[in-house]
Design a protein around this motif. Structure first.
Motif, mmCIF file in Angstrom:
data_model
loop_
_atom_site.group_PDB
_atom_site.id
_atom_site.type_symbol
_atom_site.label_atom_id
_atom_site.label_comp_id
_atom_site.label_asym_id
_atom_site.label_seq_id
_atom_site.Cartn_x
_atom_site.Cartn_y
_atom_site.Cartn_z
ATOM 1 N N GLU A 89 -4.972 23.155 -9.962
ATOM 2 C CA GLU A 89 -4.993 24.357 -10.804
ATOM 3 C C GLU A 89 -3.640 25.049 -10.915
ATOM 4 N N ASP A 90 -2.886 25.068 -9.818
ATOM 5 C CA ASP A 90 -1.639 25.850 -9.806
ATOM 6 C C ASP A 90 -0.414 25.051 -10.253
ATOM 7 N N LEU A 91 -0.603 23.768 -10.525
ATOM 8 C CA LEU A 91 0.505 22.979 -11.064
ATOM 9 C C LEU A 91 0.399 22.950 -12.581
ATOM 10 N N THR A 92 1.539 22.714 -13.225
ATOM 11 C CA THR A 92 1.523 22.649 -14.686
ATOM 12 C C THR A 92 0.957 21.297 -15.131
ATOM 13 N N VAL A 93 0.713 21.207 -16.420
ATOM 14 C CA VAL A 93 0.208 19.956 -16.998
ATOM 15 C C VAL A 93 1.174 18.805 -16.683
ATOM 16 N N ASP A 125 -0.631 19.559 -27.366
ATOM 17 C CA ASP A 125 0.628 20.072 -27.867
ATOM 18 C C ASP A 125 1.693 20.056 -26.770
ATOM 19 N N ASP A 126 2.972 19.825 -27.164
ATOM 20 C CA ASP A 126 4.077 19.866 -26.197
ATOM 21 C C ASP A 126 4.135 21.202 -25.458
ATOM 22 N N GLY A 127 3.708 22.255 -26.139
ATOM 23 C CA GLY A 127 3.779 23.594 -25.552
ATOM 24 C C GLY A 127 2.918 23.759 -24.316
ATOM 25 N N LEU A 128 1.995 22.817 -24.120
ATOM 26 C CA LEU A 128 1.126 22.910 -22.939
ATOM 27 C C LEU A 128 1.787 22.333 -21.689
ATOM 28 N N LEU A 129 2.890 21.610 -21.892
ATOM 29 C CA LEU A 129 3.533 20.911 -20.771
ATOM 30 C C LEU A 129 3.753 21.794 -19.548
ATOM 31 N N ASP A 130 4.279 22.985 -19.793
ATOM 32 C CA ASP A 130 4.652 23.856 -18.682
ATOM 33 C C ASP A 130 3.603 24.919 -18.382
ATOM 34 N N LEU A 131 2.403 24.700 -18.892
ATOM 35 C CA LEU A 131 1.319 25.666 -18.643
ATOM 36 C C LEU A 131 0.534 25.243 -17.395
ATOM 37 N N PRO A 132 0.240 26.192 -16.479
ATOM 38 C CA PRO A 132 -0.584 25.816 -15.322
ATOM 39 C C PRO A 132 -1.989 25.422 -15.767
ATOM 40 N N VAL A 133 -2.576 24.490 -15.049
ATOM 41 C CA VAL A 133 -3.868 23.944 -15.447
ATOM 42 C C VAL A 133 -4.951 25.017 -15.501
ATOM 43 N N HIS A 134 -4.846 26.054 -14.644
ATOM 44 C CA HIS A 134 -5.903 27.072 -14.646
ATOM 45 C C HIS A 134 -5.951 27.872 -15.949
#
Lengths: 219, 224
Positions: A89-93, A125-134
């Motif tokens: 959960e706390d790591l990015t995609v 989307d590429d924009g999700l790359l750096d989003l945390p999984v939660h």
């Protein structure tokens, strides 16, 4: 590729597979169907090397899975999509996809391009790359979990209800992914309740009932 | 061997990154550690001489209580969404997984020990007479606690009642660490005429056995 003979497997103390025989050739796509409790998930976990058979023989990608070390060895060559996503959960995609690629034995960290490519194939989307999984929706999590498999490029794909939790676009993406995996020489075993959808992907349908093969259109 | 070390490093880095993001140790465990020291102070009537006398024991009881939280967190991270199944599926050596998980807990414990050391100096007025002995004791005890805790965490999670069962399983096993580390700190803080370095031997033996035993047994626990 996959050969099971007279396999009995227990789930706790209850027999989930009761003398199952099945043979799957390399490059095949096989749909598993059957009611709840028929043994579909147990069969997939058995082929992934997560379970040991109580009796009978199981050979996957040349590994005899009645032996503990062989079960461990086959796991790096198999990709299992189960009911849970296995994401942190706390790591990015991107961090999740990279971690699972490295954990599965890829020698070098997958490049950003490869991770982005896998996510794009899953319609993310590429924009999700750096989003945390939660912060992802359930469908996005499912797709990220699939992206982690895509990056690994397994030889045998074991997909347990891959369309679950996905919208129509996501389901189409999964279908494309299955087609691509087969085109690349992979073997795919799909367990699904969405019969019409998966039948269009595979001419071979194996119906399980009571822990054994009830009907096999490819037999 | 390089695969083993690479896998262990991968798991440790992942756990530490998760901790850096979630800040559970920083925002929850660390304040809890300081709170324990303060509450001990209230319980002992804030008499600094008494607190100084008992500081080594209070310090290590606080470390063990905090270790329980850190270990439970380490276990729950893998249980949350089937990540442990993913790790099993990765084909990673269970020993490498054990070493990686234990290493991450070790780092968190060392940070907590530094914080608690500052706490007993400020709150209890303790003085460190042998810094080297304090450092060696802290590191060896952290190895022993991290390895034993990681092993018992895997055992308790397999039994499905980890939150309540872990302290009951783990704390009695860690009693020798508590005793050895407290005696060594007694010497290092100038509280008692004991040979702290001799007690360090006990900690070293415990740490080696916990590391080796954990690496060997973890596979069975994770697989079963």
């Amino acid at each position: 590729m996959v050969e099971l003979n007279a396999v009995v497997a227990l789930l706790g103390r209850f027999p989930a597979l009761t003398g199952l025989d099945l043979r799957i050739e390399a490059g095949e796509t096989v749909l598993l169907q059957g009611p709840n409790g028929a043994g579909k998930t147990t069969l997939l976990r058995l082929c992934a090397g997560l379970l040991a058979p109580q009796s009978g023989s199981v050979t996957v990608l040349g590994h005899d899975l009645t032996l503990g070390p062989e079960r461990r060895a086959v796991r790096r060559r198999v990709g299992l999509l189960g009911h849970s996503t296995g994401l942190y959960e706390d790591l990015t995609v991107a961090e999740n996809v990279r971690f699972w690629a490295r954990a599965a034995g890829l020698d070098a960290e997958p490049s950003v391009e490869r991770v982005v490519g896998a996510l794009q194939r899953l319609g993310l989307d590429d924009g999700l790359l750096d989003l945390p999984v939660h912060r992802l929706s359930a469908g996005q999590r499912r797709r990220t979990s699939l992206a982690a498999l895509v990056v690994r490029r397994p030889q045998l794909w074991l997909l347990d209800e891959p369309h679950a939790g996905l919208d129509q676009a996501g389901r189409n993406v999964v279908d494309t992914l299955i087609g691509d995996a087969v085109a690349a020489g992979g073997t795919v075993v799909v367990s699904s309740h969405e019969l019409e959808r998966v039948r269009s992907l595979s001419p071979r349908v194996v119906t399980l009932a009571g822990g054994t093969v009830h009907r096999d259109t490819g037999a | 061997m390089s695969r083993f070390l690479a896998d262990a490093r991968l798991v440790a880095a992942k756990d530490l990154r998760i901790e850096a993001r979630s800040r559970v140790v920083l925002n929850q465990v660390a304040p809890f550690a300081l709170l324990v020291l303060v509450l001990f102070g209230f319980a002992l009537d804030a008499d600094q001489r008494t607190l100084r006398t008992f500081a080594p024991g209070l310090f290590w009881v606080a470390v063990l209580l905090c270790a329980l939280l850190a270990i439970q967190r380490s276990v729950s991270v893998e249980q949350a969404d089937g990540a442990l199944t993913g790790l099993r599926l990765s084909g990673m050596s269970p020993a490498a997984l054990f070493v990686g998980k234990a290493a991450a807990v070790f780092v968190q414990l060392v940070v907590l020990e530094v914080l608690l050391t500052a706490g007993i100096i400020v709150l209890y007025g303790s003085q460190i007479e042998q810094p080297l002995l304090v450092a060696a004791t802290g590191l060896l005890a952290a190895v022993a606690v991290a390895c034993t805790g990681t092993l018992y965490g895997a055992l308790a999670s397999g039994l499905g009642v980890r939150e309540t069962l872990l302290p009951i399983l783990l704390l009695p096993v860690l009693a020798p660490v508590l005793i050895g580390a407290t005696r060594a700190f007694d010497d290092a803080l100038g509280n008692a005429a004991v040979d702290g370095w001799a007690w360090l031997g006990l900690l070293a033996v415990f740490a080696v056995v916990a590391t080796a035993g954990g690496a060997l047994a973890h596979g069975t626990l994770v697989e079963e």
